[in-house]
Motif scaffolding. Structure first.
Motif, PDB file in Angstrom:
ATOM      1  N   ASP A 104      40.023  74.199   8.601  1.00  0.00           N
ATOM      2  CA  ASP A 104      39.960  75.551   9.144  1.00  0.00           C
ATOM      3  C   ASP A 104      39.008  75.638  10.330  1.00  0.00           C
ATOM      4  OD1 ASP A 104      40.984  78.071   9.044  1.00  0.00           O
ATOM      5  OD2 ASP A 104      39.670  78.803   7.467  1.00  0.00           O
ATOM      6  N   LEU A 233      46.718  78.489   8.043  1.00  0.00           N
ATOM      7  CA  LEU A 233      45.784  79.593   7.829  1.00  0.00           C
ATOM      8  C   LEU A 233      45.688  80.546   9.013  1.00  0.00           C
ATOM      9  CD1 LEU A 233      43.023  77.554   6.023  1.00  0.00           C
ATOM     10  CD2 LEU A 233      44.359  79.401   5.020  1.00  0.00           C
ATOM     11  N   GLU A 234      45.809  80.026  10.227  1.00  0.00           N
ATOM     12  CA  GLU A 234      45.698  80.874  11.399  1.00  0.00           C
ATOM     13  C   GLU A 234      46.778  81.954  11.423  1.00  0.00           C
ATOM     14  OE1 GLU A 234      45.320  80.418  16.280  1.00  0.00           O
ATOM     15  OE2 GLU A 234      45.769  78.675  15.036  1.00  0.00           O
ATOM     16  N   SER A 263      41.422  79.236   1.313  1.00  0.00           N
ATOM     17  CA  SER A 263      40.249  78.658   1.982  1.00  0.00           C
ATOM     18  C   SER A 263      39.048  79.592   1.829  1.00  0.00           C
ATOM     19  CB  SER A 263      40.560  78.423   3.467  1.00  0.00           C
ATOM     20  OG  SER A 263      39.455  77.869   4.135  1.00  0.00           O
ATOM     21  N   ALA A 266      35.612  80.043   4.405  1.00  0.00           N
ATOM     22  CA  ALA A 266      35.632  80.586   5.776  1.00  0.00           C
ATOM     23  C   ALA A 266      34.912  81.935   5.793  1.00  0.00           C
ATOM     24  CB  ALA A 266      37.072  80.733   6.261  1.00  0.00           C
ATOM     25  N   ARG A 269      36.501  85.045   7.647  1.00  0.00           N
ATOM     26  CA  ARG A 269      37.645  85.624   6.930  1.00  0.00           C
ATOM     27  C   ARG A 269      37.155  86.431   5.724  1.00  0.00           C
ATOM     28  NH1 ARG A 269      40.575  81.180   6.467  1.00  0.00           N
ATOM     29  NH2 ARG A 269      41.489  81.361   8.536  1.00  0.00           N
TER      30      ARG A 269
END
Length: 544
Positions: A104, A233-234, A263, A266, A269
């Motif tokens: 990530d 993930l993006e 994830s 992060a 996020r």
């Protein structure tokens, strides 16, 4: 390519002495001569601050303190890595959440232990070759000279680099997006998709739709990509952005929650999840996300007093006043000599003591908040200033509240989402007409100043136009229209009357201020390119 490590500066970050010794021996076998080693994240950041490295080999798990992901985040945030540097994340972890967490942060390579010298060399050769190939493009982009970056990219595309063609096209499309050239970007993505169904090309089309405010179309595109690439993930982040922009806050919350589940390390996020949960009144998710952000922030460059403030407000909403005051005390301990943190703490304490019915402590905390606001109010985030205005209103101090609201509207009247927040705050106190009239009056004032400035500019009275916008910015320091006008006039002045070091520095400062105010990226890029074209003409002389 055959990589020569003899003249490369290498930073090795590994907490395990045996593994560190083994990697050192591998590097020496590969003829490395300049190696700095450290066993923790703090040492890594210190080394990166003191020297510039060509290669960083960093373990993900570094024991207590910063992990490898946090080292990379801080290095990028503070620009401690040269444009051509290679960062390789090394780890023995293979479970999904840890791998996704490491990826990530987007290292150049991800190397799983155990590995031998040949495997290490292969990764180093691949990464260094790629960085070298794109270095001039990346350097120009990093300097804000996007016209040169585009030239170098198109130059490479005109040569025979078959293995690099798709990465070059991806970079060229992203540069087109950065410069607001959505027609070129869209055509590149469509041409790529005719050849291969690549997720990044579909994502690019979604980003263009989002930037053009076609939010529903963007949502459809991102959802399709996500259905086929559930570990990307993006895409979750872009989908949540589009859903929030379309007013689907609950959908945005669910999307971000899914990404956090994949994830959880992060921090940015987690922060976004907390804000969305707050916005949708989901206190359970908000509490969990704020706690996660606080924990992750202990060793992160993204540590923030706003996470503590957010958690305390969740407790105030659920009438857990004692817990809120405990968080306020923790905030004090974690952020000593931080005016913004002190201001947050004073505002929260005022609300907490008011809920407890303690008039004396409420007044004491409120007076401290007002004094801190007088000292530092113009240097803090607009959201916090709105909170202070709210606390003033709760304490029947209408004059102080209205003064803050007046300043906020003048600076952010062209931020529709924030104006909506101000209207909601006023509506809570049955004062909707005040907000509506204030916003209308300020918008008219901005239009009049803008028109007067444009008239002066057209008449060639550049100094008068600059003076007008400077006066306006003294009253509304973060107004996007004024900031853009100021930067444009400064650039034209350099073009028409010649540049000096002072003029360039002032213009760069104006563009930086415009960027910090949240002005659209393509508009900032347009300013940067215009300035670069004037001040660095040699960098664009080869353009076709």
């Amino acid at each position: 390519m055959t990589l020569n490590l003899e003249f490369k500066k290498i930073l090795l970050v590994e907490d395990n002495p045996t593994m560190r010794k083994a990697i050192m021996e591998m590097l020496y076998m590969l003829h490395a001569q300049h190696i700095v080693e450290t066993n923790n994240g703090i040492g890594a950041v210190a080394a990166l601050t003191q020297d510039q490295f060509d290669i960083v080999l960093c373990d993900y798990n570094l024991g207590p303190g910063k992990n490898g992901q946090q080292v990379l985040e801080e290095a990028r945030f503070n620009k401690l890595l040269p444009v051509g540097a290679v960062f390789i994340m090394v780890t023995a972890e293979q479970n999904q959440s840890m791998v996704l967490g490491a990826m990530d942060s987007r290292p150049d390579e991800y190397l799983i232990k155990p590995f031998n010298s040949q495997q290490l060399l292969n990764r180093l050769e691949r990464s260094c070759a790629r960085k070298h190939f794109f270095e001039d493009i990346a350097r120009a982009a990093d300097q804000g000279d996007l016209s040169s970056a585009i030239h170098y990219c198109e130059q490479r595309l005109g040569q025979d680099h078959k293995n690099m063609r798709m990465p070059l096209l991806k970079m060229r499309a992203e540069l087109a997006v950065d410069t607001g050239d959505y027609v070129t970007a869209r055509q590149i993505y469509l041409d790529v998709l005719e050849q291969r169904d690549l997720p990044w090309a579909r994502q690019g089309l979604g980003i263009i739709a989002f930037l053009e405010k076609n939010h529903e179309q963007a949502i459809d595109v991102f959802q399709q990509v996500l259905n086929q690439n559930p570990m990307m993930l993006e895409i979750y982040d872009w989908l949540a952005k589009a859903q929030e922009a379309a007013g689907d806050n609950l959908e945005a919350l669910d999307t971000t929650h899914s990404a956090v589940d994949l994830s959880p390390q992060a921090i940015l996020r987690q922060k976004k999840l907390a804000l969305l949960a707050d916005k949708t009144e989901n206190t359970a998710i908000a509490e969990k996300a704020y706690k996660a952000a606080i924990k992750l922030g202990q060793h992160s460059i993204h540590k923030s007093s706003s996470d503590y403030s957010g958690l305390a407000k969740v407790y105030l909403k659920t009438n857990a006043t004692a817990e809120a005051l405990r968080v306020v005390e923790e905030l004090h301990q974690q952020f000593t000599d931080d005016p913004e943190a002190e201001l947050r703490a004073a505002a929260l304490a005022t609300e907490a003591y008011q809920k407890m019915g303690d008039a004396a402590l409420t007044r004491q905390a409120y007076e401290k908040m007002l004094e801190l606001n007088r000292q530092f109010g113009n240097r803090i985030a607009k959201e916090l200033r709105l909170e202070i205005a709210t606390v003033c209103r709760l304490n029947e101090d209408h004059q102080a509240s209205d003064r803050i609201l007046d300043e906020l509207v003048k600076s952010y009247v062209d931020d529709p989402e924030f104006m909506s927040d101000i209207k909601k705050m006023c509506a809570t106190f049955n004062n909707s007409d005040y907000a509506k009239k204030l916003i209308q009056r300020t918008r008219q004032e901005v239009i009049e100043i803008h028109n007067q400035g444009v008239r002066l500019f057209k008449e060639g009275k550049l100094n008068d136009a600059l003076a007008l916008f400077e006066q306006a910015l003294a009253k509304m320091p973060d107004n996007k229209t004024m900031l853009l006008n100021m930067a444009k006039v400064m650039i034209y002045d350099i073009k028409a009357n010649g540049s000096t070091r002072e003029k360039i520095l002032r213009t760069e400062a104006a563009i930086k201020k415009a960027r910090q105010s949240g002005i659209a990226h393509d508009k900032i890029t347009e300013l940067q390119m215009a300035l670069a074209k004037i001040t660095r003409p040699q960098s664009t002389s080869h353009q076709s």
